[in-house]
Enzyme design. Structure first.
Site, PDB file in Angstrom:
ATOM      1  CB  CYS A 193      -0.987  -0.012   1.174  1.00 30.37           C
ATOM      2  SG  CYS A 193      -0.273   0.244   2.800  1.00 30.37           S
ATOM      3  NE  ARG A 211      -4.715   1.652   1.471  1.00 29.27           N
ATOM      4  CZ  ARG A 211      -4.607   2.484   0.468  1.00 29.27           C
ATOM      5  NH1 ARG A 211      -5.500   2.448  -0.508  1.00 29.27           N
ATOM      6  NH2 ARG A 211      -3.631   3.363   0.416  1.00 29.27           N
ATOM      7  CG  ASP A 249      -5.651   5.374   2.526  1.00 25.37           C
ATOM      8  OD1 ASP A 249      -5.632   4.912   3.686  1.00 25.37           O
ATOM      9  OD2 ASP A 249      -4.760   6.120   2.088  1.00 25.37           O
TER      10      ASP A 249
END
Length: 183
Positions: free
Chosen positions: A15, A21, A143
């Site tokens: 990420c 993430r 996100d």
């Protein structure tokens, strides 16, 4: 690409900063692989495309949501994908199209003949839009960092769906029949 016979298949989850993430993906995928009896066959790690969070632990909200859902939250320190690091992996799973582009650029700069195949996490989410008709950002994992705590629940749900598809993909790729699944 297949892993050499002398080591497990290696997956790198990526990420932006490696604090939300990608560590969530790493934890969830590792747990799903263990439940499927593939823990010895597949190694999972995570990294970021940026160094802005270098050395930081997993985001406290991501940690809390993972723990609340029964996932073990290991010690984690964020790091950026280093030069030639992609050559150590068989599959790199980006959480967004932008990150996938950054990984492909990294691989191009490395000019390493043995580099990870770059794919999007949501390519393995059976609820995601079809890749052929999806818009540029339709396959991005949301996100949660900039939003409220609830966003981490939404991200975890997307990560879990992708992990389920990834387990099936990896089982097939490694030639492991479905009946070998545990749990």
């Amino acid at each position: 690409m297949t892993a050499p016979a002398d080591r497990p298949f290696r997956v790198l989850v990526v990420c932006t900063g490696n604090i939300c993430r990608s560590p969530m993906g790493e934890v969830v995928l590792r747990e799903r692989l263990a439940a499927a009896g593939l823990a010895e066959a597949v190694e999972v790690a995570s990294a970021g495309i940026s160094d802005e969070e270098h050395g930081n632990p997993i985001d406290r909200r991501a940690r809390a949501v993972l723990a609340e859902h029964g996932y073990p939250v290991p010690h984690h320190r964020a790091h950026q994908v280093a030069a030639h690091e992609l050559g150590e992996y068989d599959l790199a799973l980006a959480m967004t199209n932008q990150q996938a582009r950054a990984l492909r650029l990294r691989a191009e700069r490395d000019a390493d003949p043995r580099t990870a195949e770059v794919r999007l996490w949501r390519e393995f989410d059976d609820t995601a839009p079809d890749r052929a008709t999806a818009g540029e950002y339709d396959l991005d994992v949301p996100d949660p960092w900039y939003g409220e705590h609830d966003g981490f629940y939404d991200t975890l749900a997307v990560v879990e769906r992708g992990a389920d598809g990834l387990v099936a993909h990896l089982r097939e790729r490694l030639g492991q029949p479905a009946e070998q699944l545990r749990g």
